[in-house]
Motif scaffolding. Structure first.
Motif, PDB file in Angstrom:
ATOM      1  N   VAL A   1      11.796  -0.657 -12.655  1.00  0.00           N
ATOM      2  CA  VAL A   1      10.829   0.443 -12.592  1.00  0.00           C
ATOM      3  C   VAL A   1       9.480  -0.041 -12.057  1.00  0.00           C
ATOM      4  O   VAL A   1       8.879   0.579 -11.166  1.00  0.00           O
ATOM      5  N   ILE A   2       9.002  -1.154 -12.588  1.00  0.00           N
ATOM      6  CA  ILE A   2       7.688  -1.674 -12.187  1.00  0.00           C
ATOM      7  C   ILE A   2       7.681  -2.071 -10.718  1.00  0.00           C
ATOM      8  O   ILE A   2       6.725  -1.776  -9.970  1.00  0.00           O
ATOM      9  N   LYS A   3       8.725  -2.733 -10.275  1.00  0.00           N
ATOM     10  CA  LYS A   3       8.773  -3.151  -8.864  1.00  0.00           C
ATOM     11  C   LYS A   3       8.823  -1.940  -7.937  1.00  0.00           C
ATOM     12  O   LYS A   3       8.268  -1.967  -6.834  1.00  0.00           O
ATOM     13  N   TYR A   4       9.483  -0.877  -8.361  1.00  0.00           N
ATOM     14  CA  TYR A   4       9.548   0.341  -7.538  1.00  0.00           C
ATOM     15  C   TYR A   4       8.184   1.032  -7.509  1.00  0.00           C
ATOM     16  O   TYR A   4       7.695   1.418  -6.439  1.00  0.00           O
ATOM     17  N   ILE A   5       7.572   1.196  -8.673  1.00  0.00           N
ATOM     18  CA  ILE A   5       6.284   1.894  -8.737  1.00  0.00           C
ATOM     19  C   ILE A   5       5.215   1.132  -7.960  1.00  0.00           C
ATOM     20  O   ILE A   5       4.406   1.718  -7.239  1.00  0.00           O
ATOM     21  N   GLY A   6       5.206  -0.196  -8.101  1.00  0.00           N
ATOM     22  CA  GLY A   6       4.165  -0.990  -7.468  1.00  0.00           C
ATOM     23  C   GLY A   6       4.535  -1.527  -6.104  1.00  0.00           C
ATOM     24  O   GLY A   6       3.911  -2.493  -5.630  1.00  0.00           O
ATOM     25  N   ASP A   7       5.508  -0.929  -5.444  1.00  0.00           N
ATOM     26  CA  ASP A   7       5.947  -1.395  -4.125  1.00  0.00           C
ATOM     27  C   ASP A   7       4.775  -1.358  -3.135  1.00  0.00           C
ATOM     28  O   ASP A   7       4.275  -0.285  -2.794  1.00  0.00           O
ATOM     29  N   PRO A   8       4.320  -2.518  -2.658  1.00  0.00           N
ATOM     30  CA  PRO A   8       3.161  -2.517  -1.765  1.00  0.00           C
ATOM     31  C   PRO A   8       3.452  -1.934  -0.391  1.00  0.00           C
ATOM     32  O   PRO A   8       2.527  -1.521   0.316  1.00  0.00           O
ATOM     33  N   VAL A   9       4.715  -1.903   0.006  1.00  0.00           N
ATOM     34  CA  VAL A   9       5.071  -1.329   1.307  1.00  0.00           C
ATOM     35  C   VAL A   9       4.852   0.178   1.292  1.00  0.00           C
ATOM     36  O   VAL A   9       4.284   0.763   2.223  1.00  0.00           O
TER      37      VAL A   9
ATOM     38  N   GLN B   1       5.735   7.210  -6.528  1.00  0.00           N
ATOM     39  CA  GLN B   1       6.869   6.395  -6.962  1.00  0.00           C
ATOM     40  C   GLN B   1       7.161   6.617  -8.444  1.00  0.00           C
ATOM     41  O   GLN B   1       8.325   6.685  -8.866  1.00  0.00           O
ATOM     42  N   LEU B   2       6.115   6.722  -9.243  1.00  0.00           N
ATOM     43  CA  LEU B   2       6.281   7.004 -10.663  1.00  0.00           C
ATOM     44  C   LEU B   2       6.974   8.336 -10.871  1.00  0.00           C
ATOM     45  O   LEU B   2       7.861   8.469 -11.724  1.00  0.00           O
ATOM     46  N   ASN B   3       6.591   9.343 -10.110  1.00  0.00           N
ATOM     47  CA  ASN B   3       7.229  10.653 -10.240  1.00  0.00           C
ATOM     48  C   ASN B   3       8.716  10.580  -9.924  1.00  0.00           C
ATOM     49  O   ASN B   3       9.537  11.243 -10.573  1.00  0.00           O
TER      50      ASN B   3
END
Length: 510
Positions: free
Chosen positions: A332-340, A347-349
């Motif tokens: 979850v964290i890696k998806y929400i904070g994806d810098p790309v 992403q959180l939604n």
């Protein structure tokens, strides 16, 4: 000491094995690799040591090892580590065991479901106990290229030889005498590279505690190799209680490994550290991880420092969905904070929609919020043999839709499930045998008391979504077929019973 930090005993902070006091007749060379030729003479002993020969030997030995398997290998950089302030109790217990293990009980088995964070725990232990100057070794097995079990002993030997000159000299002599040792069985290599030096050589036997870490044993390429390694290690501890080697072994609860440690003759040589998915400690640690990482993302992307982000109810939803499964929270964290992508709110939604089981139309599989977690589940499902997959699919479908079929809570146990699906218990246990890192199956003698359950809801969500798992192409059709098959079997059974009753009644009339 900062709040939430883990106190590392002095012995474990530097983890250094002190060389024994040496007599004038003992040769002990260290840090000689940079020398060209070194000669040491004392009381009738004369040794000519050639550094060039040593370097060549170590280079040849390296070629026989598992590439990138060590805890500090660049192939694993950055390795998984426990988030600061988490897993403190587990780490403390592991470090205490390493410092105080005595007699034959020198194995600690760290076991837990897929994704609970075993490798991170083992990495932290290695970071604490295996700095560059300490004597120890590690293998972090992985199906992604680090799974050659037949190279395990040589890999450990190389790491030990790189840190301990007397040990390097010992195995160099052995290989010079018998170069075929590289092709020998694991048992022969274990004897020559582990038992003989650390038990029968006075210098090495008294060198101090030696920590050997084996992580991901279940990812070693052959089941029989996994068993043999366990047999060799446990046999070593049992036969030589004075051995200086402490073993840390981590694995999933695969049936053959669980069976091995359940044997009476093995119980005396190990302690078990079970990492539970749904413990209060795990849930608290996951919540701490989520809060800290989301705060970091808020700062990194300048998401309104005057207001809380995300809202508390969203954070609680993430924490509740994660439970104590670190791989879910990390995904979850890696998806929400994806810098790309660069849009944590959007992403959180997406993640919240997945948690609420709302479909994400037109999202490629590799871009799904749970893509990293899906890869883990796909790898586990791939182990199920084709021969048993039909029954496995039926069982998984029952876990998705079973409650819709009107079962009472009291009747929902594994034995009833077997009858419902028209399987013998043997068939059912064979069908889930390769999924015990994600499914909690009751022991056979308790099949009538407990039901089959998933360690974490995310696995059920994964198999329920065909676009992610490919397990059920038409789940509604399958949902209808299984109870229909059961109803047909039940009807046939009733017809047979009625026919027998009529037949008996007519016999009695005659």
């Amino acid at each position: 000491m900062p709040k939430g930090s883990l106190h590392i005993p002095r012995f474990l902070r530097f983890g250094r094995s002190r060389p024994p006091k040496l007599s004038t007749r003992t040769l002990y060379l260290q840090n000689t690799h940079e020398s060209k030729n070194v000669s040491v003479q004392g009381e009738g002993n004369y040794v000519n040591y050639n550094a060039n020969s040593s370097n060549k030997f170590m280079a040849e030995l390296l070629e026989k090892t598992i590439p990138g398997a060590a805890f500090d290998s660049s192939a694993r950089d950055p390795p998984p580590r426990c988030h600061p302030g988490t897993r403190l109790a587990i780490l403390a217990r592991c470090l205490e065991f390493i410092a105080n293990a005595v007699d034959e009980q020198k194995i600690r088995w760290v076991v837990g479901a897929a994704g609970v964070g075993k490798s991170a725990i083992m990495q932290n232990v290695a970071d604490s106990c295996l700095p560059s100057e300490s004597l120890g070794a590690s293998i972090f097995f992985s199906i992604n290229g680090r799974n050659e079990g037949n190279k395990a002993i040589v890999t450990l030997a190389f790491q030990l030889a790189a840190k301990c000159e007397p040990y390097r000299q010992f195995i160099e002599r052995e290989i010079a005498r018998n170069p075929s040792l590289f092709q020998s069985s694991l048992s022969v290599q274990f004897k020559k590279f582990i038992t003989e030096p650390f038990i029968h050589d006075p210098l090495l036997h008294s060198i101090g505690r030696i920590l050997i870490i084996i992580d991901g044993l279940d990812e070693c390429d052959q089941l029989h190799t996994q068993r043999e390694l366990l047999q060799l290690i446990s046999g070593h501890c049992s036969t030589y209680p004075s051995s200086p080697i402490i073993w840390m072994i981590a694995s999933r609860p695969e049936p053959h490994i669980t069976y091995f440690f359940a044997q009476d003759h093995v119980k005396a040589v190990y302690e078990k550290e079970e990492i539970l998915v749904d413990s209060d400690e795990a849930r608290d640690d996951v919540e701490r991880f989520l809060r800290n990482e989301l705060a970091r993302i808020q700062k990194e992307f300048s998401l309104g420092s005057r207001s809380q982000w995300p809202p508390e109810q969203d954070l609680w939803k993430l924490a509740d969905a994660s439970g104590g499964l670190f791989v879910f929270a990390d995904t979850v964290i890696k998806y929400i904070g994806d810098p790309v992508v660069g849009n944590p709110t959007s992403q959180l939604n997406d993640v919240l929609k997945v948690i609420d089981t709302h479909p994400l139309p037109n999202v490629p599989k590799e871009q799904h919020p749970m893509a990293r977690l899906d890869m883990l589940y796909a790898q586990i499902l791939s182990k199920v043999p084709e021969k048993t997959m039909v029954n496995t699919r039926k069982i998984l479908l029952s876990m998705i839709r079973g409650i819709d079929w009107g079962w009472s809570t009291e009747s929902r146990n594994f034995l009833v499930l077997c009858n419902w699906l028209g399987m013998t218990c043997d068939d059912a246990y064979a069908a889930v045998r390769h999924l015990l890192s994600v499914l909690d199956a009751p022991p056979r003698d308790q099949a009538h008391l407990a039901e089959l359950r998933s360690f974490h809801k995310s696995f059920i969500d994964y198999i329920s979504d065909f676009t992610r798992s490919g397990v059920f192409s038409d789940i509604e059709h399958s949902r209808f077929n299984v109870p229909f098959e059961f109803s047909s079997r039940l009807l046939m059974a009733l017809i047979l019973v009625i026919w027998v009753m009529v037949f008996v009644a007519r016999i009695q009339e005659l």
